[in-house]
Design a protein around this motif. Structure first.
Motif, short mmCIF file in Angstrom:
data_model
loop_
_atom_site.label_atom_id
_atom_site.label_comp_id
_atom_site.label_asym_id
_atom_site.label_seq_id
_atom_site.Cartn_x
_atom_site.Cartn_y
_atom_site.Cartn_z
N LYS A 27 2.41 -11.32 -5.34
CA LYS A 27 3.96 -11.08 -5.62
C LYS A 27 4.60 -10.71 -4.32
O LYS A 27 5.65 -11.13 -4.08
CB LYS A 27 3.72 -10.35 -6.85
CG LYS A 27 5.64 -10.30 -7.14
CD LYS A 27 5.63 -9.50 -8.26
CE LYS A 27 7.17 -9.21 -8.74
NZ LYS A 27 7.33 -8.53 -9.85
N ALA A 28 3.91 -9.79 -3.93
CA ALA A 28 4.57 -9.02 -2.56
C ALA A 28 4.39 -10.24 -1.38
O ALA A 28 5.55 -10.24 -0.43
CB ALA A 28 3.76 -7.82 -2.03
N GLU A 29 3.60 -10.94 -1.27
CA GLU A 29 3.40 -11.94 -0.29
C GLU A 29 4.59 -12.83 -0.36
O GLU A 29 5.16 -13.45 0.54
CB GLU A 29 1.93 -12.42 0.00
CG GLU A 29 1.92 -13.55 0.93
CD GLU A 29 0.78 -14.73 0.47
OE1 GLU A 29 0.32 -15.54 1.32
OE2 GLU A 29 0.41 -14.47 -0.63
N ALA A 30 4.70 -13.33 -1.81
CA ALA A 30 5.80 -14.47 -1.92
C ALA A 30 7.15 -13.78 -1.56
O ALA A 30 8.07 -14.71 -0.93
CB ALA A 30 5.64 -14.73 -3.60
N ARG A 67 7.69 -6.03 4.03
CA ARG A 67 6.59 -5.86 4.36
C ARG A 67 5.98 -4.33 3.94
O ARG A 67 4.76 -4.33 3.73
CB ARG A 67 6.62 -5.68 5.86
CG ARG A 67 6.91 -7.15 6.54
CD ARG A 67 7.07 -7.11 8.26
NE ARG A 67 6.03 -6.72 8.92
CZ ARG A 67 5.66 -7.10 9.95
NH1 ARG A 67 6.63 -7.67 10.86
NH2 ARG A 67 4.56 -7.03 10.60
N GLU A 68 6.80 -3.45 3.66
CA GLU A 68 6.61 -2.15 3.09
C GLU A 68 5.86 -2.41 1.63
O GLU A 68 4.77 -1.75 1.45
CB GLU A 68 7.69 -1.19 3.00
CG GLU A 68 8.07 -0.76 4.30
CD GLU A 68 9.35 0.03 4.31
OE1 GLU A 68 10.19 0.08 3.15
OE2 GLU A 68 9.56 0.73 5.45
N LYS A 110 -8.35 -8.63 6.07
CA LYS A 110 -7.97 -9.79 5.55
C LYS A 110 -6.58 -10.06 5.08
O LYS A 110 -6.16 -11.13 4.94
CB LYS A 110 -8.64 -10.38 4.51
CG LYS A 110 -10.29 -10.37 4.70
CD LYS A 110 -10.75 -11.20 5.56
CE LYS A 110 -12.19 -11.10 5.62
NZ LYS A 110 -12.73 -12.08 6.93
N PHE A 111 -5.87 -8.84 5.24
CA PHE A 111 -4.38 -8.92 4.80
C PHE A 111 -3.43 -8.47 5.94
O PHE A 111 -3.95 -7.70 6.86
CB PHE A 111 -4.11 -7.97 3.72
CG PHE A 111 -5.04 -8.41 2.34
CD1 PHE A 111 -4.40 -8.96 1.42
CD2 PHE A 111 -5.93 -7.84 1.88
CE1 PHE A 111 -4.95 -9.32 0.18
CE2 PHE A 111 -6.86 -8.01 0.96
CZ PHE A 111 -6.43 -8.97 0.05
N GLY A 112 -2.39 -8.98 6.10
CA GLY A 112 -1.46 -8.49 7.14
C GLY A 112 -0.29 -9.45 7.27
O GLY A 112 -0.24 -10.80 6.88
N VAL A 113 0.72 -9.13 7.87
CA VAL A 113 2.04 -9.76 7.89
C VAL A 113 2.51 -9.89 9.37
O VAL A 113 2.39 -8.81 10.11
CB VAL A 113 3.35 -9.27 7.08
CG1 VAL A 113 4.57 -10.12 7.42
CG2 VAL A 113 3.00 -9.45 5.52
N HIS A 114 2.45 -11.10 9.83
CA HIS A 114 2.95 -10.98 11.56
C HIS A 114 3.98 -12.22 11.74
O HIS A 114 4.02 -13.19 11.08
CB HIS A 114 1.56 -11.38 12.22
CG HIS A 114 2.05 -11.99 13.75
ND1 HIS A 114 2.22 -10.84 14.67
CD2 HIS A 114 2.12 -12.92 14.63
CE1 HIS A 114 2.52 -11.42 15.93
NE2 HIS A 114 2.33 -12.56 15.63
N VAL A 115 5.20 -11.61 12.32
CA VAL A 115 6.27 -12.50 12.60
C VAL A 115 6.15 -12.47 14.04
O VAL A 115 6.05 -11.49 15.05
CB VAL A 115 7.74 -11.83 12.19
CG1 VAL A 115 8.58 -12.74 12.81
CG2 VAL A 115 7.65 -11.62 10.58
#
Length: 250
Positions: A27-30, A67-68, A110-115
Motif C-alpha cells: 500500500k505504501a509503495e502504491a 517515502r516516510e 530488498k526494499f527502497g525508493v530511488h528517484v
C-alpha cells in the motif's frame, strides 16, 4: 507425481508469509508511485517522466511524506518478520523450508525508493565535433522529439481532466445515484495541479480548468442535498467535455 499426474498438469504456489503480512508495504509503495505519476508527466517512449518546475514543491512534499510512510511500513514488517516466519512454519507444516527465509538484514536490502534525475537536452547548446549539416539534423530531430513529448504530456492532462469530468456527469446526472466525496475532491486536485503541469502552456486547457473550478468549489454534501446544484454541476461538466470535442452517451 504423488497422485500419478504428469509434471505439466498444473502449478502450485507456496505462500511463505501469512496472508496480509506484506500488504502495508504494498500500500505504501502504491502511494509512492501514485505521487510520482500524478506530478511527473510522460516524456518520450522510454518510461522517463518530466517534472515541471512549477510542480516541484508539491512533488517534493508529497514524495517525502510517501517515502516516510514506505520506510515506516518496511520497518514494521521487518520487526514482525520473525513472527511471520514462525506463523508460516505452523501453517505450512511439512512444506516449511528455512531456506525460503533470508535474514532480516538481507530482506532489508530488498526494499527502497530511488528517484533519479536527468537534464533535458538543450538544442541551443548541442556541441559535437560533426559537420554542420549533421549537427543541424540532430538538432531538428531533438526538437521534433521534444515537441512530440510535449504533445503527449498535454494529452495526458486532457485525459485525466476528461475522466474526472465524465465521472461528474455519470454520477450527478442521475439524482438517485450515490457518490463519494472524492468525485469532487479529485476534480479539485486536478484543477489545482494542471496549471503547474501544463508544460505546453495550453491556453485552452487553462480556460477549461477555470470553468471546472465552479464544480470543484461546491461541497459534496451540497450536491447531495440540492438537486438544482447537482444538475448544474453535471451540465457544466458536460459542456466542458463538449468543448473538448468529447460526445456524451445519449
Amino acid at each position: 507425481i504423488k497422485h500419478g499426474a504428469s509434471r505439466d498438469s498444473g502449478a502450485f504456489i507456496k505462500n511463505i508469509l501469512p496472508d496480509g503480512a506484506i500488504d502495508p508495504v504494498k500500500k505504501a509503495e502504491a502511494k509512492v508511485r501514485a505521487v510520482h505519476y500524478r506530478w511527473a508527466l510522460p516524456w518520450g517512449t522510454s518510461g522517463i517522466r518530466i517534472l515541471p518546475s512549477a510542480a516541484w514543491d508539491d512533488y517534493a512534499r508529497e514524495m517525502r511524506e510517501a517515502r516516510e510512510e514506505f520506510d515506516a511500513a518496511v520497518g514494521q514488517f521487518l520487526l514482525e518478520y520473525d513472527s511471520h516466519r514462525a506463523t508460516a512454519q505452523v501453517k505450512l507444516g511439512g512444506m516449511f523450508d528455512p531456506g525460503d527465509y533470508p535474514s532480516v538484514e538481507e530482506v532489508r536490502t530488498k526494499f527502497g525508493v530511488h528517484v533519479g534525475w536527468m537534464p533535458i537536452a538543450d538544442t541551443a547548446d548541442f556541441r559535437v565535433d560533426l559537420p554542420d549539416e549533421i549537427q543541424l539534423e540532430i538538432v531538428r530531430t531533438m526538437d521534433d522529439t521534444v515537441a512530440e513529448s510535449t504533445k503527449a504530456a498535454t494529452a495526458e492532462l486532457y485525459k485525466r481532466f476528461s475522466k474526472a469530468l465524465n465521472n461528474i456527469v455519470e454520477r450527478l446526472s442521475d439524482p438517485d445515484k450515490a457518490f463519494h466525496d472524492s468525485l469532487v475532491t479529485n476534480l479539485k486536485d486536478l484543477c489545482d495541479a494542471i496549471p503547474k503541469l501544463n508544460v505546453a502552456g495550453d491556453d485552452e486547457l487553462v480556460r477549461l480548468v477555470k470553468e471546472a473550478e465552479s464544480i470543484a468549489a461546491v461541497e459534496p454534501d451540497d450536491l447531495r442535498m440540492n438537486e438544482r446544484m447537482r444538475g448544474e454541476a453535471a451540465k457544466t461538466a458536460g459542456d466542458i467535455l463538449a468543448a473538448m470535442g468529447i460526445a456524451l452517451p445519449a
